[in-house]
Scaffold this motif. Sequence first.
Motif, mmCIF file in Angstrom:
data_model
loop_
_atom_site.group_PDB
_atom_site.id
_atom_site.type_symbol
_atom_site.label_atom_id
_atom_site.label_comp_id
_atom_site.label_asym_id
_atom_site.label_seq_id
_atom_site.Cartn_x
_atom_site.Cartn_y
_atom_site.Cartn_z
ATOM 1 N N ASP A 153 3.519 0.476 -4.691
ATOM 2 C CA ASP A 153 2.981 -0.237 -3.537
ATOM 3 C C ASP A 153 1.513 0.156 -3.388
ATOM 4 O O ASP A 153 1.200 1.307 -3.098
ATOM 5 C CB ASP A 153 3.782 0.161 -2.296
ATOM 6 C CG ASP A 153 3.251 -0.449 -1.017
ATOM 7 O OD1 ASP A 153 2.385 -1.345 -1.092
ATOM 8 O OD2 ASP A 153 3.693 -0.032 0.063
ATOM 9 N N VAL A 154 0.609 -0.800 -3.610
ATOM 10 C CA VAL A 154 -0.823 -0.508 -3.549
ATOM 11 C C VAL A 154 -1.346 -0.975 -2.193
ATOM 12 O O VAL A 154 -2.086 -1.963 -2.092
ATOM 13 C CB VAL A 154 -1.583 -1.169 -4.710
ATOM 14 C CG1 VAL A 154 -3.018 -0.641 -4.780
ATOM 15 C CG2 VAL A 154 -0.884 -0.903 -6.036
ATOM 16 N N ALA A 186 13.395 6.831 -3.857
ATOM 17 C CA ALA A 186 12.875 7.868 -4.746
ATOM 18 C C ALA A 186 12.063 7.289 -5.895
ATOM 19 O O ALA A 186 11.248 7.996 -6.503
ATOM 20 C CB ALA A 186 14.024 8.713 -5.301
ATOM 21 N N ARG A 187 12.257 6.007 -6.205
ATOM 22 C CA ARG A 187 11.516 5.377 -7.301
ATOM 23 C C ARG A 187 10.456 4.411 -6.793
ATOM 24 O O ARG A 187 9.853 3.681 -7.571
ATOM 25 C CB ARG A 187 12.474 4.638 -8.238
ATOM 26 C CG ARG A 187 13.350 5.572 -9.049
ATOM 27 C CD ARG A 187 13.829 4.928 -10.335
ATOM 28 N NE ARG A 187 14.743 3.817 -10.150
ATOM 29 C CZ ARG A 187 14.463 2.553 -10.477
ATOM 30 N NH1 ARG A 187 13.279 2.217 -10.971
ATOM 31 N NH2 ARG A 187 15.364 1.610 -10.296
ATOM 32 N N ALA A 188 10.218 4.403 -5.490
ATOM 33 C CA ALA A 188 9.234 3.493 -4.893
ATOM 34 C C ALA A 188 7.900 4.208 -4.759
ATOM 35 O O ALA A 188 7.580 4.771 -3.715
ATOM 36 C CB ALA A 188 9.733 2.981 -3.547
ATOM 37 N N THR A 189 7.115 4.196 -5.815
ATOM 38 C CA THR A 189 5.843 4.921 -5.843
ATOM 39 C C THR A 189 4.873 4.350 -4.810
ATOM 40 O O THR A 189 4.724 3.136 -4.684
ATOM 41 C CB THR A 189 5.213 4.820 -7.239
ATOM 42 O OG1 THR A 189 6.137 5.296 -8.209
ATOM 43 C CG2 THR A 189 3.929 5.638 -7.321
ATOM 44 N N SER A 204 -3.025 5.058 -2.987
ATOM 45 C CA SER A 204 -2.079 4.494 -3.944
ATOM 46 C C SER A 204 -2.743 4.046 -5.242
ATOM 47 O O SER A 204 -2.051 3.836 -6.240
ATOM 48 C CB SER A 204 -1.349 3.294 -3.324
ATOM 49 O OG SER A 204 -0.577 3.683 -2.212
ATOM 50 N N LEU A 205 -4.056 3.889 -5.240
ATOM 51 C CA LEU A 205 -4.740 3.388 -6.431
ATOM 52 C C LEU A 205 -4.551 4.306 -7.642
ATOM 53 O O LEU A 205 -4.176 3.831 -8.720
ATOM 54 C CB LEU A 205 -6.219 3.168 -6.131
ATOM 55 C CG LEU A 205 -6.515 2.020 -5.157
ATOM 56 C CD1 LEU A 205 -7.991 2.021 -4.769
ATOM 57 C CD2 LEU A 205 -6.137 0.683 -5.778
#
Length: 225
Positions: A204-205, A128-131, A210-211
């Motif tokens: 995680d880019v 849930a906190r892994a953007t 994700s940018l």
Amino acid sequence: MLYAAGFGTRMGALTADRPKPLIPVAGRALIDHALALVPTGLRVVVNTHYRADQIAAHVAGRGFLLSHEPELLETGGGLRAALPLLDADPVYTLNTDAVWTGPNPLETLAAAWDADRMDALLLVLPPARATGHKGRGDFAMAEDGGLSRGPGFVPAVVHTGAQIISPRLLEAVPERIFSSNRLWDAAEARGRLFGVIHPGGWCDVGQPSSLPLAEALLAEAAQGV
């Protein structure tokens, strides 16, 4: 060791003329976000393959060592190839396709490292906190920090791409090209694979979508949100 060798294919056109670590996020190349986390005094090795000349030019004159891979060796094979330059046990490894907020992730790892019971210590987050991350998770995590996976396991945490690991795990893998998953499997089999939760933010880019998420995360941290 910073991983900077991959093709970055999920980035599409953004990596057609440059390697993913040189994609800018909030006005700064991804690899520079990673390098800013390295504590003073550590030897830094950056592995290269795709458009290696651009990585070399970007870090030139900054005292970092390069481990060039004529063929892509994946994360485990890349670590083995870099060992003569690293000359340490254990070592930090850090992916260059993420941004962080909050406490320095490498310092969090160092504070939790226990060589008497660990061969690998991964920095992890609840899904849930892994953007920017898609998927359920990578490992189940016990109360003592032990990590595991296998048939029927319930993923509870996501690996963020930062770890402390003993190169001695490489002795269990004869192949030249292989993923760090092989090393984690060896550590888990010995009951010596552990995780520690990153208390800050992480993105995680790995793809273009994700940018803006990464830049929003950094902006919120700068504003104290």
